[in-house]
Design a protein around this motif. Sequence first.
Motif, PDB file in Angstrom:
ATOM      1  N   ALA A   1      -1.980  -1.160  28.459  1.00 42.69           N
ATOM      2  CA  ALA A   1      -2.838  -2.300  28.751  1.00 42.69           C
ATOM      3  C   ALA A   1      -2.065  -3.350  29.526  1.00 42.69           C
ATOM      4  CB  ALA A   1      -3.358  -2.914  27.457  1.00 42.69           C
ATOM      5  N   ALA A   2      -0.768  -3.310  29.407  1.00 44.62           N
ATOM      6  CA  ALA A   2       0.035  -4.391  29.969  1.00 44.62           C
ATOM      7  C   ALA A   2       0.291  -4.202  31.449  1.00 44.62           C
ATOM      8  CB  ALA A   2       1.362  -4.482  29.239  1.00 44.62           C
ATOM      9  N   CYS A   3       0.471  -5.306  32.131  1.00 46.11           N
ATOM     10  CA  CYS A   3       0.938  -5.324  33.505  1.00 46.11           C
ATOM     11  C   CYS A   3       0.000  -4.579  34.434  1.00 46.11           C
ATOM     12  CB  CYS A   3       2.359  -4.753  33.602  1.00 46.11           C
ATOM     13  SG  CYS A   3       3.490  -5.641  32.540  1.00 46.11           S
TER      14      CYS A   3
ATOM     15  N   ASP B   1       3.638   0.060  33.851  1.00 46.87           N
ATOM     16  CA  ASP B   1       2.515  -0.119  32.936  1.00 46.87           C
ATOM     17  C   ASP B   1       2.994   0.334  31.564  1.00 46.87           C
ATOM     18  OD1 ASP B   1       0.961  -1.023  34.950  1.00 46.87           O
ATOM     19  OD2 ASP B   1      -0.093   0.865  35.289  1.00 46.87           O
ATOM     20  N   HIS B   2       2.896  -0.544  30.595  1.00 47.48           N
ATOM     21  CA  HIS B   2       3.529  -0.222  29.313  1.00 47.48           C
ATOM     22  C   HIS B   2       2.761  -0.802  28.135  1.00 47.48           C
ATOM     23  CE1 HIS B   2       5.184  -4.302  28.640  1.00 47.48           C
ATOM     24  NE2 HIS B   2       5.127  -4.365  29.958  1.00 47.48           N
ATOM     25  N   SER B   3       3.003  -0.249  26.977  1.00 49.36           N
ATOM     26  CA  SER B   3       2.426  -0.778  25.745  1.00 49.36           C
ATOM     27  C   SER B   3       2.846  -2.223  25.575  1.00 49.36           C
ATOM     28  CB  SER B   3       2.933  -0.002  24.517  1.00 49.36           C
ATOM     29  OG  SER B   3       2.954   1.383  24.746  1.00 49.36           O
TER      30      SER B   3
ATOM     31  N   GLY C   1       9.301  -4.243  26.775  1.00 45.28           N
ATOM     32  CA  GLY C   1       8.756  -4.641  28.062  1.00 45.28           C
ATOM     33  C   GLY C   1       9.819  -4.515  29.129  1.00 45.28           C
ATOM     34  N   PHE C   2       9.665  -5.245  30.207  1.00 51.88           N
ATOM     35  CA  PHE C   2      10.700  -5.227  31.247  1.00 51.88           C
ATOM     36  C   PHE C   2      10.809  -6.600  31.883  1.00 51.88           C
ATOM     37  CE2 PHE C   2       8.254  -4.801  35.312  1.00 51.88           C
ATOM     38  CZ  PHE C   2       6.973  -4.649  34.772  1.00 51.88           C
ATOM     39  N   ALA C   3      12.025  -6.955  32.236  1.00 52.02           N
ATOM     40  CA  ALA C   3      12.315  -8.337  32.633  1.00 52.02           C
ATOM     41  C   ALA C   3      11.637  -8.726  33.940  1.00 52.02           C
ATOM     42  CB  ALA C   3      13.829  -8.540  32.739  1.00 52.02           C
ATOM     43  N   TYR C   4      11.320  -7.757  34.790  1.00 47.40           N
ATOM     44  CA  TYR C   4      10.659  -8.086  36.048  1.00 47.40           C
ATOM     45  C   TYR C   4       9.165  -8.309  35.872  1.00 47.40           C
ATOM     46  CZ  TYR C   4      14.812  -6.997  38.778  1.00 47.40           C
ATOM     47  OH  TYR C   4      16.067  -7.014  39.314  1.00 47.40           O
ATOM     48  N   CYS C   5       8.654  -8.043  34.694  1.00 52.88           N
ATOM     49  CA  CYS C   5       7.219  -8.197  34.445  1.00 52.88           C
ATOM     50  C   CYS C   5       6.825  -9.657  34.694  1.00 52.88           C
ATOM     51  CB  CYS C   5       6.891  -7.799  33.014  1.00 52.88           C
ATOM     52  SG  CYS C   5       5.158  -7.979  32.591  1.00 52.88           S
ATOM     53  N   PRO C   6       5.851  -9.885  35.561  1.00 57.30           N
ATOM     54  CA  PRO C   6       5.523 -11.263  35.929  1.00 57.30           C
ATOM     55  C   PRO C   6       4.609 -11.973  34.944  1.00 57.30           C
ATOM     56  CG  PRO C   6       4.169  -9.740  37.186  1.00 57.30           C
ATOM     57  CD  PRO C   6       5.085  -8.904  36.336  1.00 57.30           C
TER      58      PRO C   6
ATOM     59  N   VAL D   1       2.569 -10.266  31.571  1.00 55.48           N
ATOM     60  CA  VAL D   1       2.291  -9.890  30.183  1.00 55.48           C
ATOM     61  C   VAL D   1       3.524 -10.034  29.287  1.00 55.48           C
ATOM     62  CG1 VAL D   1       1.568  -8.024  28.662  1.00 55.48           C
ATOM     63  CG2 VAL D   1       0.365  -8.416  30.817  1.00 55.48           C
ATOM     64  N   CYS D   2       4.660  -9.540  29.757  1.00 53.74           N
ATOM     65  CA  CYS D   2       5.859  -9.622  28.918  1.00 53.74           C
ATOM     66  C   CYS D   2       6.261 -11.077  28.627  1.00 53.74           C
ATOM     67  CB  CYS D   2       7.019  -8.863  29.538  1.00 53.74           C
ATOM     68  SG  CYS D   2       6.768  -7.083  29.604  1.00 53.74           S
ATOM     69  N   PRO D   3       6.324 -11.929  29.668  1.00 53.93           N
ATOM     70  CA  PRO D   3       6.654 -13.327  29.364  1.00 53.93           C
ATOM     71  C   PRO D   3       5.636 -13.968  28.421  1.00 53.93           C
ATOM     72  CG  PRO D   3       6.789 -12.922  31.729  1.00 53.93           C
ATOM     73  CD  PRO D   3       6.232 -11.676  31.108  1.00 53.93           C
TER      74      PRO D   3
END
Length: 210
Positions: free
Chosen positions: A19-21, A173-175, A78-83, A85-87
């Motif tokens: 659902a993310a990113c 795209d990640h959980s 998540g991943f640090a480049y995610c603009p 959802v992760c933040p």
Amino acid sequence: MRVATTLSSLAFISAITLAACQPAENKSEVSETSVARSGQVTSTGQAQIGGAYTLVNEKGETVTNETFLGAPQMIYFGFAYCPDVCPMALQKMAAGLEIMGEDGADIQPIFITVDPERDTVESLAPYVTANSFPDGLTALTGTREQVDQAMDAYKVTAIKVVDPDYPEDYTMDHSSIIYLLDDKGQFLGLFTHQDSPERIATNTKAYLRR
Ligand code: NI
């Protein structure tokens, strides 16, 4: 009964997987489901979420799942480049912990990358210090194999999405799930980036009291 509940919790996780990113519809429904299902998971304490991993933190130190025993944990993959959802998830985590006051300060916040190729020790060191992220956040990376093992333990999936014109700027795209563990590393419940800080704080206190 246990099997059915475990299956439903896993079905839920795969339902919100990826659902993310990426643009996702019905996100508010996902959030409501999360609360209902997370309660269900906790009622048995048997959900097979979590397990052994060996990774490296943002200081370059090797850590395992056992490193963090002794305090409750919140883990987000998540991943640090995610603009976006992760933040957002890390900010919600931070705000929820803040609301909890001293109880929140006792909880170890952990970010585990799904993108170890870009999220190196060097790049994660500044990432954990972002203003609105949880105090004391640690970020973990490793080899692809080490990260895959941690992702498997937590039923997390991630798919690399590459635009052929900009192969360097790929996304994942990640959980998007915040896992709450007790001080023995046992899974208690989960949240998503859609949950409000108030809900995260209230439900975390309730989970930890059980
Ligand atoms: Ni993300």
